[in-house]
Design an enzyme around this catalytic site. Sequence first.
Site, PDB file in Angstrom:
ATOM      1  N   SER A 102      59.369  13.850 -83.611  1.00 49.09           N
ATOM      2  CA  SER A 102      60.359  14.022 -84.677  1.00 49.09           C
ATOM      3  C   SER A 102      59.661  14.414 -85.984  1.00 49.09           C
ATOM      4  CB  SER A 102      61.150  12.727 -84.862  1.00 49.09           C
ATOM      5  OG  SER A 102      61.888  12.768 -86.045  1.00 49.09           O
ATOM      6  N   PHE A 126      62.612  23.294 -92.542  1.00 47.73           N
ATOM      7  CA  PHE A 126      62.388  22.835 -91.170  1.00 47.73           C
ATOM      8  C   PHE A 126      63.090  23.744 -90.169  1.00 47.73           C
ATOM      9  CE2 PHE A 126      62.562  18.664 -93.612  1.00 47.73           C
ATOM     10  CZ  PHE A 126      61.271  18.831 -94.052  1.00 47.73           C
ATOM     11  N   TRP A 148      58.679  17.943 -85.699  1.00 48.68           N
ATOM     12  CA  TRP A 148      59.856  18.807 -85.818  1.00 48.68           C
ATOM     13  C   TRP A 148      60.132  19.094 -87.295  1.00 48.68           C
ATOM     14  CZ3 TRP A 148      64.441  18.350 -88.436  1.00 48.68           C
ATOM     15  CH2 TRP A 148      65.458  19.262 -88.110  1.00 48.68           C
ATOM     16  N   HIS A 149      59.919  18.070 -88.125  1.00 46.86           N
ATOM     17  CA  HIS A 149      60.204  18.250 -89.549  1.00 46.86           C
ATOM     18  C   HIS A 149      59.228  19.203 -90.214  1.00 46.86           C
ATOM     19  CE1 HIS A 149      62.806  14.718 -89.070  1.00 46.86           C
ATOM     20  NE2 HIS A 149      63.419  15.183 -90.136  1.00 46.86           N
ATOM     21  N   GLY A 150      57.998  19.199 -89.780  1.00 44.88           N
ATOM     22  CA  GLY A 150      57.037  20.088 -90.431  1.00 44.88           C
ATOM     23  C   GLY A 150      55.730  20.154 -89.688  1.00 44.88           C
TER      24      GLY A 150
END
Lengths: 508, 485
Positions: B315, B485, B318-320
């Site tokens: 996760s 993102f 996924w954000h960065g």
Amino acid sequence: MKYRKTFLFLIRAVLFLVILTGVLYCTAVVLQCKDSQYKYADFFRTADQLDVLFLGSSHVINGINPVQFYEDYGYTSYNMGGHGSVVPSTYWEFRNALDYCRPEYVVVDAYMLEKDFHYLDQGEDGEDANSSTDQLHLNMDCWPYSQTKVAAVKDLLSDKKLQRQFLYDFILYHNRWEELGQNDFLQLTGNEDRNILMGAEQRFKVDAVPDIEYPKDDTGMLTGQTQGELYLEKLLKDCRKEKIRVILTFLPKAQVTEEDVQSANSAGQIAEKYEVPFLNFLKKSDVVNFYTDMNDNGHLNSNGMQKVTEYIGQYLHEHTDLADHRGDTGYELWDQRVDEFQQSEAEQTQTQENLYSELMVLGNHSVNYVVYVKAGSEILKDPEAVGLLEELTGTKEIENAVQSGGPYFLAQDDTKGIMQEYTEPAEPDAFDTTAGKMEYIGLPDFGAVYLNGDEDHNLLDMGDNYGSDLQILIMDRKNGQVLKHQCWYAQGQDYQLCEDDVAQGQNR
Amino acid sequence: MQVITIEFLIFLPLVALVYYLIPGKIRYIWLLVASYFFYMSASPVCALFLVTSTMTTYAAGLLLQKKRRKSVLVCCLLINLGILGVFKYADFACGTAAGILSVFHVQMTDPGIKLLLPVGISFYMFQALGYVIDVYRGDITAEVNPFRYALFVSFFPEVMSGPIERAGHMLPQFREPAAFDPDHVRDGLLRMMWGYFLKMVLADRIAILVNTVYADPEKYPGTVLLVATILYTFQIYCDFAGYTNIAVGAAGVMGIQVMENFDCPYLAGSIADFWRRWHISLSGWFRDYLYFPLGGNRKGLVRKYINIMIVFMVSGLWHGADWTFVLWGGLHGLYQIIGKLLMPVRNFMVKAFHVNRNSFSHRLLKILCTFSLVSFAWIFFRAEDINTALYVAGHLWHFQPWVLTDGTLYGLGLDAAGFNLMLGCLAVLIAADLCHFHGLKISEKITAQGIWLRWLIYIAAVMFILVCGIWGPGYDETGFIYYQF
């Protein structure tokens, strides 16, 4: 039932949007920066009465006073100058103004004719471009949305976002909520503060040691056709078409650059081409005194403004058939502005905190006054201060005081048309003033000014401020009442107003 | 075109007007056209990726509907995640590899991979992949109409930053659009207004202060770092929830319901509860399509903890594409594991001190503890790099309370008026969340009022946002934190 609900919804939605738009408009008016409104509020009130428009840059704003114009000759004019306004901006200022007025004359200043960029936001360098763009708001914000304004903004700015900011300035000013004052709300009722000088601004600094420069070769011309020249010619063509007569000027500067000379010469050539008069102040060295009339190297102070306005007024008086509107019905606002201007001039004599500025504004003839310089004062060794005193009297008498060491005394009473000047110890006979019989006693270590033989009350302060170098008595022109008594102390060539007077000045 | 532009405020009513005027059967076509116009106005080239993702997942859906073959699913996942990997993570992977090799004194020249990151790719790709997995699992039937499916992937309110919707929720709404209802329009607009308030008045105002401090944290005392970190906690909430409200509201104007993404996250009593309330659509996605397939909590305690760590680190990624995000995710995973490990101790303490679990003080303590842990983790999310994050994390404990009263806070980009306005608006946000938390719907209360009061509130709200919102010259309309993102 379903359609009824939809219909009612649409009716309500439209009504809501109307109210929202109204509130948004009022909010935008309140939040708008008031600089432009302040400058042009009287333009919109007097547009149908205007005979002359003055166009140009800040040199025009600080150089020509329409209220003095009216006071002296009865000519109605407006100062449309803009800070940092290059000729394309000036052109569009003129076009916008034409939507509201039809002057008989426009007086256009040719300063910055050499500038050769089309879009202000793509100017010579980043900083200049930003500054020009910011300053354009002074000349643009006041105009309501119109085809002319749209054309102006699109012609002066390349950036679409910037264009929007000028056309819908709420984008720019919405965050002024932090600085809102009473005046911002008064705009809604039309009672906001406004420039009482019909667009002009006075400056009160005296640049007593200006960088006076003038190029050796003053015959050069601009090469090619600059954007400045292009727009000047456009303006001249438009004027010809609209049957508006034009006078070109190049207002005085202390520090004249090669580019200034080239611009002035090219302006002269354009003037010849279009057969319009050209008043080139760069070549009129006798109009202003650079040592007393400049705020800085480029801008005139109020003294300089008075002289240039007087010159142009005289010129128009001699060379045009403009009507004198003084006393005409419907021109009461102009008379009111004259009164307010005179009142403001009198106030200026009582609020300066710089001796040079004080001596300069005393020359505005709004008050009577007495100046006393004690014997042996440093002031008599200061050529700038001496120059300003000479400017007040129009004589060189003070040179005697410089030689003898003083004391120096000057009494100026415009109401009675009296000027008394003494440059060494003296006890002359009493003389008539508006305040009464004035008696002056000037000794090497003492000075006194008595009125009507009342020797118990010395108008000069020989007590607490005995040590002051210079004292000024500012007196009402109508009744001779002392409005202000200033005592100045010299520390080298730095002058301090005694603290009580500083406080009083600030309180005004 | 971004949602915080005048263009969008013209675009949306036009789309809605035409949407309601045309027959229901073809409305999805109109929405598809509008959605692609919206997306391409932001980034025309990137539409190619949107089309690719749409076509591959559409085809995979149809194939999986015919025959449930794992190879098709894997192939589809590889293509889509491959695109995401290359465009989002290639630079990160190279940098990481170079870092590892440098430990062994092997120099690797920077290949300089600076690929364009397609706008919203993480959102729409996850949405499309969720659809394929749902079809594979047999939870939904594949959508046959390619245009309707394309609309599901590209629906303009959510294509840029979510919520990451489910096909089972959206496709039926596109198949049978709701009839015009003034209440939908009004509620949608109110929702959008709240979103604009959160984004323009709060998030972007807080951002001025936070950006000032985080640009050079070494210049500031510890308590200023603490204040900036707490404010960032609110900034990211307002920023993302702001967008979500605008998106949900914009869809609502057309009678389309989009799932909620936030549910008073900072009133959560635990980290697990926080993730049930924060970015709900992403949390749900990871739960359904990663945590459960990994085995969830069905394969023993150790495996459960490993699964939690995997989910949260993915996760984070996924954000960065940066280790700061991995650390941020990892921290949240650790919080949960430690929380579960300490459960017996916590139960013992509750018993020993006769704590009433339902008491206000106990619930408040839990909320404050959760808030503090979440705020601390945001440091790693916000900081430019790990060193900066570690510096802030290490120094915000330096207690210098006088900065709260000596005017220091007014010199961080916001003057006194701006700072106080921010505090006032934060109070409004907290009050609104408390009301929502307790089931009180403010919008319903407002709409129940008489017309003059309702309109007064609406107009005052619009004016407040326009006047006090941060916008205009120098404002970056693309500055939503979750856009990247």
